[in-house]
Scaffold this active site. Structure first.
Site, short mmCIF file in Angstrom:
data_model
loop_
_atom_site.label_atom_id
_atom_site.label_comp_id
_atom_site.label_asym_id
_atom_site.label_seq_id
_atom_site.Cartn_x
_atom_site.Cartn_y
_atom_site.Cartn_z
CD GLU A 162 91.45 72.52 14.39
OE1 GLU A 162 90.27 72.32 14.09
OE2 GLU A 162 92.35 72.69 13.56
CG HIS A 178 95.70 80.96 12.14
ND1 HIS A 178 95.04 82.08 11.74
CD2 HIS A 178 94.99 79.92 11.66
CE1 HIS A 178 93.96 81.73 11.04
NE2 HIS A 178 93.92 80.42 10.98
CE LYS A 214 92.14 70.21 10.36
NZ LYS A 214 91.32 71.17 11.09
CG ASP A 224 79.03 81.49 -11.98
OD1 ASP A 224 80.18 81.64 -11.48
OD2 ASP A 224 78.70 80.47 -12.60
CG ASP A 257 94.17 74.97 7.58
OD1 ASP A 257 93.54 75.74 6.83
OD2 ASP A 257 93.69 74.46 8.61
CG HIS A 297 89.80 83.52 12.98
ND1 HIS A 297 90.16 82.64 12.00
CD2 HIS A 297 89.73 82.79 14.12
CE1 HIS A 297 90.33 81.45 12.53
NE2 HIS A 297 90.08 81.50 13.81
CE LYS A 313 90.13 83.27 18.45
NZ LYS A 313 88.87 82.63 18.77
CE LYS A 332 92.53 79.24 7.56
NZ LYS A 332 93.05 78.45 8.60
P1 NAP Z 1 81.63 76.74 1.13
O1 NAP Z 1 80.78 76.31 2.27
O2 NAP Z 1 81.92 75.77 0.03
O3 NAP Z 1 80.93 78.04 0.51
C1 NAP Z 1 81.35 78.60 -0.70
C2 NAP Z 1 80.43 79.76 -1.04
O4 NAP Z 1 80.84 80.32 -2.28
C3 NAP Z 1 78.98 79.35 -1.22
O5 NAP Z 1 78.14 80.40 -0.79
C4 NAP Z 1 78.88 79.17 -2.72
O6 NAP Z 1 77.53 79.32 -3.07
C5 NAP Z 1 79.75 80.32 -3.19
N1 NAP Z 1 80.32 80.11 -4.52
C6 NAP Z 1 81.04 79.06 -4.95
N2 NAP Z 1 81.39 79.24 -6.23
C7 NAP Z 1 80.86 80.43 -6.61
C8 NAP Z 1 80.88 81.16 -7.83
N3 NAP Z 1 81.48 80.69 -8.94
N4 NAP Z 1 80.26 82.35 -7.87
C9 NAP Z 1 79.63 82.84 -6.78
N5 NAP Z 1 79.58 82.19 -5.60
C10 NAP Z 1 80.19 81.00 -5.53
O7 NAP Z 1 83.04 77.27 1.62
P2 NAP Z 1 83.39 77.95 3.03
O8 NAP Z 1 83.74 76.89 4.00
O9 NAP Z 1 82.34 78.92 3.38
O10 NAP Z 1 84.76 78.66 2.67
C11 NAP Z 1 84.85 79.79 1.80
C12 NAP Z 1 86.32 80.23 1.74
O11 NAP Z 1 86.73 80.67 3.03
C13 NAP Z 1 87.27 79.09 1.36
O12 NAP Z 1 88.35 79.60 0.62
C14 NAP Z 1 87.76 78.60 2.71
O13 NAP Z 1 89.02 77.98 2.62
C15 NAP Z 1 87.83 79.90 3.49
N6 NAP Z 1 87.69 79.71 4.94
C16 NAP Z 1 86.64 79.03 5.45
C17 NAP Z 1 86.51 78.89 6.82
C18 NAP Z 1 85.35 78.16 7.44
O14 NAP Z 1 85.28 78.12 8.67
N7 NAP Z 1 84.44 77.61 6.66
C19 NAP Z 1 87.48 79.44 7.68
C20 NAP Z 1 88.54 80.15 7.13
C21 NAP Z 1 88.63 80.28 5.75
P3 NAP Z 1 76.88 78.67 -4.38
O15 NAP Z 1 77.39 77.28 -4.47
O16 NAP Z 1 75.42 78.81 -4.12
O17 NAP Z 1 77.34 79.54 -5.48
#
Ligand code: NAP
Length: 501
Positions: free
Chosen positions: A228, A252, A350, A98, A247, A190, A194, A160
């Protein structure tokens, strides 16, 4: 000039890649599939390990099952090879940690220190990919430092959003910077991974015919679009605090603008491209509140039809009313010798009518119509760079329509589609960028000063939008945004290029 990315065939050092947030959407949808593709190509060095870290109570086997399921969903079936999947899973581990508690981190320490099958830990590169919310970047870095796993060869990858404004971006950068030197920090965008975006650099600087024309004398304007068809889906909680400007535009779209507008670096190296991009960001004309009112448009999608299906409005998707924009269009100026008087129109949204990220460079019309009856019949030349989908490039020219009976002019396009022009399948942006991190090549990653310069420019727009009585203009889902976005160009005697034909 060398390509601004790793040659994928070049040997990588053995690596321990820890994905903090390894059970999250980003990790399972993008990062693990990208690592799988690297495994399939044989790019990962022997002994490379992938460690998922999260609060989930998973042992290695449990996490391997999660990763196997994710690959089944997110890798195209034709590309799933059981042996490559097995090899990848063999590299995979999980530790329960954590960010906000010291418990559990000793498990990561033990794993990283012990190294796989007798390999020397000192020869291994450690990469920490923070696929979590930025508010816990600082605490995670502190935990990594406390357990003694950050070494001079270690790297950290930041996703980001890097802050929500300049002050918060500085806080995130300061928190990470207390543990990692700037040269160890890889801020990922990302879009820069590309193929077509990198090809933009090569097209500009490895050919002679374009560069003499690449300025205000011959270019009329530039359009950069990232559209999108999807709505916010289940990411409404995050998105409603961000909006399209934070965002998409701050990162980007401004990065794409930089690549179009930057001066040629002396060579493509780890700092030179970033130095040139920074100069572009610093040359963006700052917007006053009056400029913001005149030169920006924001919108929010209403109900509409996308791909033949009736879809809900943004407020309905969220479950509450909102003032956040899902669409932004801006008229931007780069104040330097090369670009004086050339508007850059940026737009993103979007629930638009099509999914397309593209750059269109529109050249000036010929100064004189010399073919009889051709007045107004020539279209300005356009260079159309498709970032996604179907990465490629079109150059629009005017030619003679074949046949007797006089000269009739006809617009045609010279097409380069990567998928059809080259046999090799381009690696996905995340795959390429992950390999660059392992190799320690930061060229395609954003430096702190770039991120902060982008926030500094965007901030007056954010502030004006926050205080303005005007709300985002509603546009029906499945369209190309509010009519005000069309007016933004029509006012200048121009129109958006809505397709690449
Ligand atoms: P998500 O699905 O909510 O995943 C968050 C991850 O962090 C989970 O593995 C969660 O697992 C872990 N986590 C949360 N709190 C934690 C803590 N206190 N200690 C350790 N692990 C913790 O979010 P996501 O969509 O993957 O996005 C993650 C980040 O990347 C965000 O800032 C998002 O804005 C950015 N991002 C995401 C995308 C995308 O396509 N999803 C694209 C660009 C940027 P547990 O709950 O099991 O701890």
């Amino acid at each position: 000039m060398t390509l601004p990315t790793s040659e994928l065939a070049t040997a990588l050092p053995p690596c321990d890649l820890t994905v903090v947030g390894g059970t999250g959407d980003l990790a399972l949808r993008k990062l693990l599939p990208a690592l799988y593709q690297s495994e399939r190509r044989g790019s990962l060095a022997p002994g490379t390990r992938i460690v998922g870290a999260s609060r989930s109570p998973l042992d290695d086997e449990g996490y391997r099952a999660v990763v196997r399921d994710a690959l089944g969903v997110h890798v195209p079936a034709a590309e799933l090879d059981d042996r490559a999947v097995a090899r990848l899973l063999d590299r995979v581990h999980h530790v329960e940690v954590d960010a906000e508690s010291p418990e559990g981190w000793h498990l990561l320490h033990a794993l990283l220190k012990e190294g796989p099958r007798g390999a020397e830990p000192s020869e291994r590169v450690r990469v920490f990919y923070l696929a979590v919310a930025p508010r816990i970047f600082g605490p995670i870095c502190q935990q990594l430092e406390a357990i003694g796993v950050v070494e001079p060869t270690s790297r950290v990858v930041l996703e980001k959003p890097l802050g929500t404004d300049l002050a918060s971006a500085r806080l995130v950068n300061d928190a990470v910077g207390r543990v990692f030197a700037e040269s160890q920090i890889f801020r990922i965008d990302h879009y820069l991974g590309k193929e077509s975006v990198q090809n933009l650099l090569v097209t500009r600087f490895a050919n002679t015919f374009l560069e003499p024309l690449w300025n205000s004398r011959w270019i009329d304007h530039v359009q950069i679009t990232a559209a999108e068809t999807l709505g916010v889906g289940d990411r409404g909680g995050y998105y409603d605090h961000a909006g399209a400007l934070r965002d998409m535009v701050q990162n980007h779209l401004l990065q794409l603008l930089c690549l179009v507008a930057m001066e040629p670096p002396t060579y493509v190296g780890r700092e030179t491209v970033r130095d040139e991009k920074l100069k572009v960001l610093q040359a963006l004309r700052p917007m006053t509140p009056e400029d913001v009112d005149r030169d920006t448009v924001r919108g929010a999608y209403g109900q509409g039809v996308v791909d033949g299906e009736v879809v809900a409005s943004y407020a309905e998707d969220l479950g509450h009313p909102s003032r956040t924009e899902t669409f932004a269009a801006l008229r931007v100026e780069v104040q330097n010798w090369r670009w004086a008087g050339v508007p850059f129109y940026l737009r993103t949204g979007k629930r638009m009518d099509r999914r397309a990220s593209e750059i269109v460079v529109v050249f000036k019309a010929p100064p004189h119509a010399m073919f009889p009856g051709s007045e107004g019949a020539t279209e300005p030349n356009r260079l159309h760079i498709r970032v996604q989908p179907d990465e490629g490039m079109h150059l629009h020219l005017t030619v003679k329509e074949p046949g007797p009976g006089g000269i009739r002019l006809r617009p045609v396009s010279l097409d380069l589609s990567y998928a059809t022009a080259f046999d090799a399948v381009s690696p996905d942006a995340y795959e390429r960028l992950l390999l660059d991190v392992i190799k320690g090549n930061p060229t395609l990653f954003m430096r702190r000063d770039e991120v902060e310069a982008a926030w500094a420019w965007v901030e007056p727009i954010l502030r004006r939008w926050e205080t303005s009585p005007r709300r985002p203009k509603r546009y029906p889902a499945g369209t190309n945004g509010p009519t005000a976005a069309a007016t933004l160009l029509e006012r200048d005697g121009r129109t958006w290029q809505e397709d690449d034909q």
